[in-house]
Design a protein around this motif. Structure first.
Motif, PDB file in Angstrom:
ATOM      1  N   SER A   5      14.740 -12.297  77.579  1.00  0.00           N
ATOM      2  CA  SER A   5      13.910 -12.679  76.104  1.00  0.00           C
ATOM      3  C   SER A   5      13.682 -13.964  76.165  1.00  0.00           C
ATOM      4  CB  SER A   5      14.270 -11.430  75.765  1.00  0.00           C
ATOM      5  OG  SER A   5      13.386 -11.030  74.059  1.00  0.00           O
ATOM      6  N   ARG A   8      13.974 -17.284  70.153  1.00  0.00           N
ATOM      7  CA  ARG A   8      13.626 -17.939  69.085  1.00  0.00           C
ATOM      8  C   ARG A   8      14.601 -18.478  67.392  1.00  0.00           C
ATOM      9  NH1 ARG A   8       9.940 -20.978  65.747  1.00  0.00           N
ATOM     10  NH2 ARG A   8       9.466 -22.420  65.672  1.00  0.00           N
ATOM     11  N   GLU A  15      14.239 -22.291  71.556  1.00  0.00           N
ATOM     12  CA  GLU A  15      14.815 -21.673  72.370  1.00  0.00           C
ATOM     13  C   GLU A  15      15.594 -21.240  73.618  1.00  0.00           C
ATOM     14  OE1 GLU A  15      10.633 -21.226  73.211  1.00  0.00           O
ATOM     15  OE2 GLU A  15       9.359 -20.384  71.371  1.00  0.00           O
ATOM     16  N   SER A  53      11.586 -12.480  72.495  1.00  0.00           N
ATOM     17  CA  SER A  53      10.438 -12.202  72.911  1.00  0.00           C
ATOM     18  C   SER A  53       9.583 -11.066  73.331  1.00  0.00           C
ATOM     19  CB  SER A  53       9.748 -13.047  74.186  1.00  0.00           C
ATOM     20  OG  SER A  53      10.503 -13.412  74.874  1.00  0.00           O
TER      21      SER A  53
END
Length: 74
Positions: A5, A8, A15, A53
């Motif tokens: 993943s 962020r 990121e 994400s």
């Protein structure tokens, strides 16, 4: 199931792709951009569910209706 993943940072926007643990929650993550320590948002089980994400593996399993899926660290 996705095991990576992109986290962020809400402070600096940095990121980074990280591998998620399959058998434990990750409550803290230190941003490699600015050093901010990330903690899960209220109602989330881990930093991946708050800032990633992709949600953590137990949540992915729950969303897919798989046996053994459910709240991370529940």
């Amino acid at each position: 199931m996705q095991l990576e993943s992109t986290l962020r940072c809400p402070s600096c926007g940095h990121e980074r792709l990280e591998r998620m643990p399959q058998d434990a929650c990750q409550f803290f993550y230190d941003c490699t951009g600015c050093g901010t320590r990330l903690k899960p948002k209220a109602g989330d089980c881990c930093v991946f569910c708050s800032y990633g994400s992709v949600p953590c593996p137990p949540i992915q399993a729950e969303e897919a209706g798989e046996a053994g899926g459910g709240p991370c660290c529940g």
